[in-house]
Scaffold this active site. Sequence first.
Site, PDB file in Angstrom:
ATOM      1  N   HIS A 127       0.882  -1.171   0.000  1.00  0.00           N
ATOM      2  CA  HIS A 127       0.000   0.000   0.000  1.00  0.00           C
ATOM      3  C   HIS A 127       0.922   1.224   0.000  1.00  0.00           C
ATOM      4  O   HIS A 127       2.024   1.161   0.567  1.00  0.00           O
ATOM      5  CB  HIS A 127      -0.828   0.129   1.278  1.00  0.00           C
ATOM      6  CG  HIS A 127      -1.753  -0.999   1.592  1.00  0.00           C
ATOM      7  ND1 HIS A 127      -1.350  -2.133   2.232  1.00  0.00           N
ATOM      8  CD2 HIS A 127      -3.085  -1.136   1.396  1.00  0.00           C
ATOM      9  CE1 HIS A 127      -2.396  -2.931   2.405  1.00  0.00           C
ATOM     10  NE2 HIS A 127      -3.456  -2.352   1.902  1.00  0.00           N
ATOM     11  N   ASP A 137       2.521   1.933   3.287  1.00  0.00           N
ATOM     12  CA  ASP A 137       3.462   0.921   3.798  1.00  0.00           C
ATOM     13  C   ASP A 137       4.905   1.294   3.497  1.00  0.00           C
ATOM     14  O   ASP A 137       5.819   0.876   4.199  1.00  0.00           O
ATOM     15  CB  ASP A 137       3.238  -0.447   3.124  1.00  0.00           C
ATOM     16  CG  ASP A 137       1.852  -1.003   3.335  1.00  0.00           C
ATOM     17  OD1 ASP A 137       1.165  -0.558   4.267  1.00  0.00           O
ATOM     18  OD2 ASP A 137       1.464  -1.906   2.561  1.00  0.00           O
TER      19      ASP A 137
HETATM   20  C1  XLS Z   1      -7.653  -6.707   4.459  1.00  0.00           C
HETATM   21  C2  XLS Z   1      -7.174  -6.912   3.104  1.00  0.00           C
HETATM   22  C3  XLS Z   1      -6.003  -6.020   2.697  1.00  0.00           C
HETATM   23  C4  XLS Z   1      -5.877  -5.996   1.202  1.00  0.00           C
HETATM   24  C5  XLS Z   1      -5.072  -4.855   0.673  1.00  0.00           C
HETATM   25  O1  XLS Z   1      -8.391  -7.483   5.012  1.00  0.00           O
HETATM   26  O2  XLS Z   1      -6.859  -8.255   2.943  1.00  0.00           O
HETATM   27  O3  XLS Z   1      -4.845  -6.463   3.309  1.00  0.00           O
HETATM   28  O4  XLS Z   1      -5.336  -7.179   0.714  1.00  0.00           O
HETATM   29  O5  XLS Z   1      -5.619  -3.641   1.005  1.00  0.00           O
END
Ligand code: XLS
Length: 437
Positions: free
Chosen positions: A102, A105
Site C-alpha cells: 500500500h 506501507d
Molecule cells: C484486508 C485486506 C487487505 C488488502 C489490501 O483485510 O486483505 O490487506 O489485501 O488492502
Amino acid sequence: MSADYFAPFATVKYEGPDSTNDLAYRWYDKDRLVMGKRMEDHLRFAVCMWHSFCWPGSDVFGAGTFSRPWHAGPNDRVRAAQKREAALAFVEKLDLPFYCFHDVDVMADAETIGEFRQSFAEAVDHLEELQGKHGRRLLWGTANLFGHPRYMAGAATNPDPEVFAWAASQVRDALEATHRLGGANYVLWGGREGYDSILNTEIGVEQRNFGRFLNLVVDHKHRIGFTGTILIEPKPHEPTKHQYDFDTQTVYAFLKRFGLENEVKVNIEANHATLSGHTFEHEIAMARALGILGSIDANRGDPQNGWDTDQFPNSVEELTLAMLEVLRAGGLGNGGFNFDAKVRRQSIDAADLFHGHIGGVDTIARALLRAAAIIEDGQLERFRVDRYAGWQGELGRMIHADGTSLAQVADHAVAANHEPEARSGRQEWCENLINRF
Ligand code: XLS
Ligand code: NI
Ligand code: NI
C-alpha cells in the site's frame, strides 16, 4: 543498517522432502515442470509489506511485540527507507519473485496532501532502485484508503465528496507508481466501503459514488497506458459491519451494473472467503465461472474465530481443492499468490518471518503437485464431464438454441412421459479419490 537484519540467513533453497534444514523448501522447486509450466510461473508468490514489515505485532489489547530496527521510533524518512531495503532483501532471501504494498506501507508519515505525495514519490524512486538491486518485481500496488481518520466513514462511499477527492489523489499516485514500477496488477480492497448503521446511511448514494470511483480509476488506467489488471478484493465485513464488496458474486453484479465486467477482476483472499460463509475454493470456482479470476491473497482464518486472523496457509488438503480450481481456470495469468498473512504476535524473531513464508510456500507448492496429479489421473475430471454430458446432447442443445420457448422445453418432458433417470453424485467416491493423492 536494516540491510543487516537478515544477514544471518542464507538464501532459502529447495532441498526436497527429506531435508532436515528448517530454512529450506521441501516442495517448492521453482524450476520443476508441473503440467508443462515451471512451479514459479504457476504460483508467482509475493510477500506483502503491511503484515511482514509494517505491523509491529500490536493487537487491540496491547502494543507491538516485534523489535525490528525500523520500528524503533517514528516512521520517518530514514526508517521508511530501512523498511523498504529490508523488505526487498527479504524477498530475495526467500527467492520469491514478487512483493506487494500500500502507499503508506512504503513511505514516511506525512501530514498535508502535498507532503504525502512528496513522501510517496521519494519512496517510489527508492523502490525502483531496490527492485533492480534485488531482482524482484511488483505483483500489485494499492492505496490505503481506510487507515487515516479521514476515511472513518469510507473513501469513495464517504458522505463527503472532499474525502472522495482525497482518495482519488492517493489512487492516482498509487496507480501511476504501480505502472512505473512495472506492477502486474492494481488492487482495490474496499477497506471501509460499507457501513455500520443504516440509521445514518444512504446505500443508493454510496453505491452510485462507488461505481463512479471505479469508472474513474479504470479510465485513468487507460489514460496512462497501464496494461496490468485492476482487481477488487471482496470481503464481507470487517472493518465495517456490511462491506459492499461482500463476495465474488456481489462484486460481479456491481461490475455489471457499472459496465466494468470486462475491465476488472477479483483478488480472492482465503480468509475473506471463509468470513463470507463460503469456502476458498467456492470463491475461486465462482470467479472462474464468471471469467473474473485475477489473483489470490493466500492466508487462512481460524475455524473457531469469526475474524480475519490472516495466518499463513498450512493445510495441503484445503489448498488442493483451491488449486484444482486454479488449474481448471488455466492458471492465474497476471495474478499470483500474495501472502496476505502475518506471523503471530509471539513470533518475534526474524527467523519466524522465514518460517511463516516457507510453510506457506511449501503448503501451496505441495497442493499444486497434488492437484496436478488429480487432473492428470483424469478420473475425477472424466466423472465431472460425464455428469453434465446431457448438455452436449439433443435436448441440451435445443434448450440453448435461439428461439426455443419454455413451452417447447416443457413439451419435451410431456412427450417423453418418464422420470429422468436418477444418477449418483458419488460425493464419497470423489472424496476418497482425492485422499489417495
Ligand atoms: C484486508 C485486506 C487487505 C488488502 C489490501 O483485510 O486483505 O490487506 O489485501 O488492502
Ligand atoms: Ni488481502
Ligand atoms: Ni484480509
